[in-house]
Design a protein around this motif. Structure first.
Motif, PDB file in Angstrom:
ATOM      1  N   GLY A 114       0.789  -1.228   0.000  1.00 36.21           N
ATOM      2  CA  GLY A 114       0.000   0.000   0.000  1.00 36.21           C
ATOM      3  C   GLY A 114       0.826   1.286   0.000  1.00 36.21           C
ATOM      4  N   HIS A 115       2.139   1.178   0.188  1.00 35.97           N
ATOM      5  CA  HIS A 115       2.985   2.380   0.131  1.00 35.97           C
ATOM      6  C   HIS A 115       3.177   2.770  -1.338  1.00 35.97           C
ATOM      7  CE1 HIS A 115       4.324   2.052   4.316  1.00 35.97           C
ATOM      8  NE2 HIS A 115       4.497   0.755   4.113  1.00 35.97           N
ATOM      9  N   HIS A 116       3.136   4.056  -1.595  1.00 36.19           N
ATOM     10  CA  HIS A 116       3.481   4.559  -2.924  1.00 36.19           C
ATOM     11  C   HIS A 116       4.891   5.110  -2.832  1.00 36.19           C
ATOM     12  CE1 HIS A 116      -0.974   4.512  -3.137  1.00 36.19           C
ATOM     13  NE2 HIS A 116      -0.692   4.036  -4.329  1.00 36.19           N
ATOM     14  N   GLU A 147      10.835   6.918  -0.784  1.00 34.91           N
ATOM     15  CA  GLU A 147      10.003   7.444   0.295  1.00 34.91           C
ATOM     16  C   GLU A 147       8.540   7.325  -0.124  1.00 34.91           C
ATOM     17  OE1 GLU A 147      11.068  11.366   1.679  1.00 34.91           O
ATOM     18  OE2 GLU A 147       9.558  11.271   3.268  1.00 34.91           O
ATOM     19  N   CYS A 148       7.691   6.924   0.829  1.00 35.52           N
ATOM     20  CA  CYS A 148       6.258   6.788   0.534  1.00 35.52           C
ATOM     21  C   CYS A 148       5.618   8.174   0.558  1.00 35.52           C
ATOM     22  CB  CYS A 148       5.583   5.880   1.555  1.00 35.52           C
ATOM     23  SG  CYS A 148       3.791   5.884   1.403  1.00 35.52           S
ATOM     24  N   GLU A 149       4.898   8.490  -0.521  1.00 38.77           N
ATOM     25  CA  GLU A 149       4.310   9.831  -0.596  1.00 38.77           C
ATOM     26  C   GLU A 149       3.130   9.988   0.370  1.00 38.77           C
ATOM     27  OE1 GLU A 149       3.450   9.730  -4.791  1.00 38.77           O
ATOM     28  OE2 GLU A 149       1.360   9.207  -4.426  1.00 38.77           O
ATOM     29  N   ASP A 150       2.597   8.877   0.885  1.00 38.10           N
ATOM     30  CA  ASP A 150       1.455   8.971   1.802  1.00 38.10           C
ATOM     31  C   ASP A 150       1.883   9.073   3.262  1.00 38.10           C
ATOM     32  OD1 ASP A 150      -0.466   8.801  -0.231  1.00 38.10           O
ATOM     33  OD2 ASP A 150      -0.165   6.643  -0.343  1.00 38.10           O
ATOM     34  N   CYS A 151       2.773   8.164   3.682  1.00 38.21           N
ATOM     35  CA  CYS A 151       3.058   8.109   5.125  1.00 38.21           C
ATOM     36  C   CYS A 151       4.496   8.472   5.478  1.00 38.21           C
ATOM     37  CB  CYS A 151       2.735   6.724   5.667  1.00 38.21           C
ATOM     38  SG  CYS A 151       3.908   5.471   5.135  1.00 38.21           S
ATOM     39  N   GLY A 152       5.343   8.676   4.488  1.00 36.49           N
ATOM     40  CA  GLY A 152       6.717   9.070   4.780  1.00 36.49           C
ATOM     41  C   GLY A 152       7.650   7.894   5.072  1.00 36.49           C
ATOM     42  N   TYR A 153       7.165   6.663   4.896  1.00 35.60           N
ATOM     43  CA  TYR A 153       8.020   5.485   5.095  1.00 35.60           C
ATOM     44  C   TYR A 153       9.217   5.584   4.144  1.00 35.60           C
ATOM     45  CZ  TYR A 153       8.986   0.394   5.525  1.00 35.60           C
ATOM     46  OH  TYR A 153       9.549  -0.836   5.771  1.00 35.60           O
ATOM     47  N   CYS A 154      10.437   5.399   4.699  1.00 37.49           N
ATOM     48  CA  CYS A 154      11.651   5.501   3.888  1.00 37.49           C
ATOM     49  C   CYS A 154      12.370   4.160   3.892  1.00 37.49           C
ATOM     50  CB  CYS A 154      12.639   6.490   4.497  1.00 37.49           C
ATOM     51  SG  CYS A 154      12.030   8.150   4.538  1.00 37.49           S
ATOM     52  N   GLU A 166       2.378  -2.298   6.689  1.00 33.64           N
ATOM     53  CA  GLU A 166       1.328  -1.783   5.825  1.00 33.64           C
ATOM     54  C   GLU A 166       1.385  -0.252   5.838  1.00 33.64           C
ATOM     55  OE1 GLU A 166      -0.999  -3.569   3.488  1.00 33.64           O
ATOM     56  OE2 GLU A 166      -1.044  -4.874   5.257  1.00 33.64           O
ATOM     57  N   CYS A 167       1.076   0.387   4.712  1.00 30.50           N
ATOM     58  CA  CYS A 167       1.095   1.853   4.693  1.00 30.50           C
ATOM     59  C   CYS A 167       0.007   2.418   5.607  1.00 30.50           C
ATOM     60  CB  CYS A 167       0.865   2.356   3.273  1.00 30.50           C
ATOM     61  SG  CYS A 167       0.862   4.155   3.189  1.00 30.50           S
ATOM     62  N   ALA A 168       0.341   3.535   6.261  1.00 28.75           N
ATOM     63  CA  ALA A 168      -0.611   4.171   7.189  1.00 28.75           C
ATOM     64  C   ALA A 168      -1.922   4.537   6.493  1.00 28.75           C
ATOM     65  CB  ALA A 168       0.026   5.419   7.798  1.00 28.75           C
ATOM     66  N   HIS A 169      -1.874   4.821   5.196  1.00 28.80           N
ATOM     67  CA  HIS A 169      -3.133   5.223   4.544  1.00 28.80           C
ATOM     68  C   HIS A 169      -4.072   4.021   4.388  1.00 28.80           C
ATOM     69  CE1 HIS A 169      -2.284   3.944   0.285  1.00 28.80           C
ATOM     70  NE2 HIS A 169      -3.584   3.987   0.222  1.00 28.80           N
TER      71      HIS A 169
HETATM   72 ZN   LIG Z   1       3.175   4.555   3.125  1.00 27.01          ZN
END
Ligand SMILES: [Zn+2]
Ligand SMILES: [Zn+2]
Ligand SMILES: [Zn+2]
Length: 265
Positions: A114-116, A147-154, A166-169
């Motif tokens: 789910g991370h972008h 870097e994930c454009e939704d939650c900032g995961y790097c 899983e992505c925060a979104h």
């Molecule tokens: Zn994410």
């Protein structure tokens, strides 16, 4: 919210000082006395594996011949570290067709859990970032990272296929609102003494190592819980308590994401 560092690193400054006194990793100009060596030192970022190997040998010789504490030595030591990281990237790219170094087949955008994830440009001067997957430093001067454009995961390019979180979104759209029970803990035995995210064993002998997330009440290992602090919505709602409490990285990203889109209020 107050972000922490993963446990294998005491602080970014300690890492930097370990490598090159108090200076930051930057793409400094080559000292004028070394300009004659420029071609042999692979300053060109496109250098091949063979060129990098040769440059490493030459750079080591020059380090040994330079005066202690001189500008030349400092620059050479920094350059040697950079060359080694570039060589490692180069080798990884040979084994992985999707590596961004491979211009024709490299991938700049990936969707994982789910991370972008967008490929980030290499920087001239490093900023300290840690990989949310392996907790290692991301050397963003030379290493490919996303870097994930939704939650900032790097994360590093090499870590992309092993992402667990899983992505925060995704979590926010499934849950719909904040957890409004204060630290709904069920106990470590209910988790069968496993980290709630990566399932690493938090064995009974090791219980001191388990870290509770104050937001969801679950226990985590130190790679998934960096003791970052966040204000807990349930504590605000019930007790008007705005004190930041320790949360796992997944909760930190969820809380940041939810507050950004104004969820649960
Ligand atoms: Zn994410
Ligand atoms: Zn990593
Ligand atoms: Zn874990």
């Amino acid at each position: 919210m107050n972000e922490q560092y993963p446990d294998n690193i005491s602080s970014p400054t300690s890492v930097i000082s370990m490598c090159y006194s108090s200076e930051t990793f930057s793409d400094d100009q080559i000292p004028s006395t070394l300009v004659a060596e420029e071609l042999q030192l692979a300053l060109n970022k496109e250098a091949t594996e063979t060129e990098l190997n040769k440059a490493i040998v030459r750079c080591k010789e020059l380090v040994l011949n330079s005066e202690q504490c001189s500008v030349e030595r400092k620059w050479l030591v920094r350059h040697l570290i950079e060359l080694r990281l570039r060589l490692q990237e180069c080798k990884e790219a040979l084994l992985d067709p999707q590596h961004p170094r491979n211009k024709s087949s490299g991938v700049s955008r990936r969707v994982v859990k789910g991370h972008h994830l967008n490929l980030q440009p290499l920087l001239r001067t490093s900023t300290t970032k840690y990989c949310d997957h392996c907790t290692g430093i991301i050397w963003n001067v030379v290493q490919a990272w996303y870097e994930c454009e939704d939650c900032g995961y790097c994360c590093h390019h090499k870590c992309i296929s092993s992402i667990i979180r899983e992505c925060a979104h995704v979590v926010a759209s499934e849950k719909g609102c904040y957890e409004l029970n204060i630290c709904p803990e069920e106990g470590l035995s209910r988790q069968r003494y496993l980290c709630a995210e990566c399932k690493t064993s938090l064995s009974i002998s090791n219980v001191g190592e388990a870290r509770r997330c104050d937001y969801n009440g679950l226990y985590y290992c130190s790679a998934c819980h960096w003791s970052s602090l966040a204000v807990i919505p349930a504590r605000v709602v019930h007790n008007w308590d705005f004190t930041p409490y320790p949360v796992c990285q997944a909760s930190l990203q969820q809380l940041k994401f939810s507050s950004r889109i104004g969820l649960g209020t």
